[in-house]
Design an enzyme around this catalytic site. Structure first.
Site, PDB file in Angstrom:
ATOM      1  N   ILE A   1      46.617  36.054  44.990  1.00 39.74           N
ATOM      2  CA  ILE A   1      46.778  37.158  44.087  1.00 39.74           C
ATOM      3  C   ILE A   1      45.771  38.203  44.760  1.00 39.74           C
ATOM      4  O   ILE A   1      44.494  37.933  44.738  1.00 39.74           O
ATOM      5  CB  ILE A   1      46.504  37.097  42.610  1.00 39.74           C
ATOM      6  N   LYS A   2      46.438  39.117  45.313  1.00 42.06           N
ATOM      7  CA  LYS A   2      45.695  40.418  46.072  1.00 42.06           C
ATOM      8  C   LYS A   2      45.449  41.284  44.810  1.00 42.06           C
ATOM      9  O   LYS A   2      46.003  41.897  44.113  1.00 42.06           O
ATOM     10  CB  LYS A   2      46.459  40.787  46.944  1.00 42.06           C
ATOM     11  N   ILE A   3      43.991  41.500  44.472  1.00 41.49           N
ATOM     12  CA  ILE A   3      43.352  42.316  43.696  1.00 41.49           C
ATOM     13  C   ILE A   3      42.534  43.447  44.283  1.00 41.49           C
ATOM     14  O   ILE A   3      41.699  43.019  45.056  1.00 41.49           O
ATOM     15  CB  ILE A   3      42.573  41.909  42.556  1.00 41.49           C
TER      16      ILE A   3
END
EC number: 2.2.1.2
Length: 217
Positions: free
Chosen positions: A82-84
């Protein structure tokens, strides 16, 4: 240093994968939008091509919604990361997701201090941006060097993904600076495979062979 490809173009990913050099893929909302396809559809297809970490980015900037999006994306495939984005809300989301065993990639890192905060929040990866730092007169590679040194000194397990890579020289600099990974556009991967002297050498080999044995022998 591992090589990821930075794209949401499935054909580019397929071609790069055939080279046998890819260890993962990074995407972002801009790259997904460029393809004009549904995020989940694209991510699932990418996962069928590359057996490695696939970064898919959340859209929301509120941590509760980031967490919700992250949980849903993580269900698509075991390799999803998950890219945040690096911000206060993002750090809170990373902290929660990491405790749930969901891998995260904190993006839009422009300083070593941001990388430290992301790592301590539990990020699996941090992504410092080389090209964009260069654009404003800074040396992006110096930030990568600082992060690599800091993580080594303090035995931080978070891995560095050198991002915003625009040239083969960026890749070389990232490797020499201690980055664990560079995520690279397809065109730069191809540029890395080329050298004028290689082309000249191949041409000479072929001419010498044809001269000695003829085209059909």
């Amino acid at each position: 240093m591992k090589i990821f490809i930075d794209t949401a173009n499935v054909e580019e990913i397929r071609k790069a994968s055939e080279l046998g050099v890819l260890s993962g893929v990074t995407t972002n909302p801009s790259l997904i939008a460029k393809e004009g396809r549904d995020l989940k559809e694209v991510v699932e297809e990418i996962c069928s091509i590359v057996d490695g970490p696939i970064s898919a980015e959340v859209i929301s900037l509120e941590y509760e919604k980031m967490i919700e999006e992250g949980r849903e994306l993580s269900k698509l495939h075991k390799n999803i990361v998950i890219k945040i984005p690096m911000c206060e809300e993002g750090l809170k989301a990373v902290s929660v997701l990491s405790k749930e065993g969901i891998k995260t990639n904190v993006t839009l890192i422009f300083s070593s201090m941001q990388a430290l905060l992301a790592a301590r929040a539990g990020a699996t990866y941090v992504s410092p941006f080389l090209g964009r730092l260069d654009d404003i007169g800074n040396r992006g590679i110096e930030v990568v060097e600082q992060i690599a040194d800091m993580f080594k000194i303090h035995e931080i397990k978070t891995e560095i993904i050198a991002a915003s890579v625009r040239t083969p020289m960026h890749v070389l600099e990232a490797a020499m600076a201690g980055s664990h990974i560079a995520t690279i556009p397809y065109k730069v991967i191809i540029q890395m495979s080329k050298h004028a002297l290689t082309d000249i050498g191949i041409e000479k080999f072929m001419k010498d062979y044809e001269k000695a044995f003829g085209e059909n022998k």
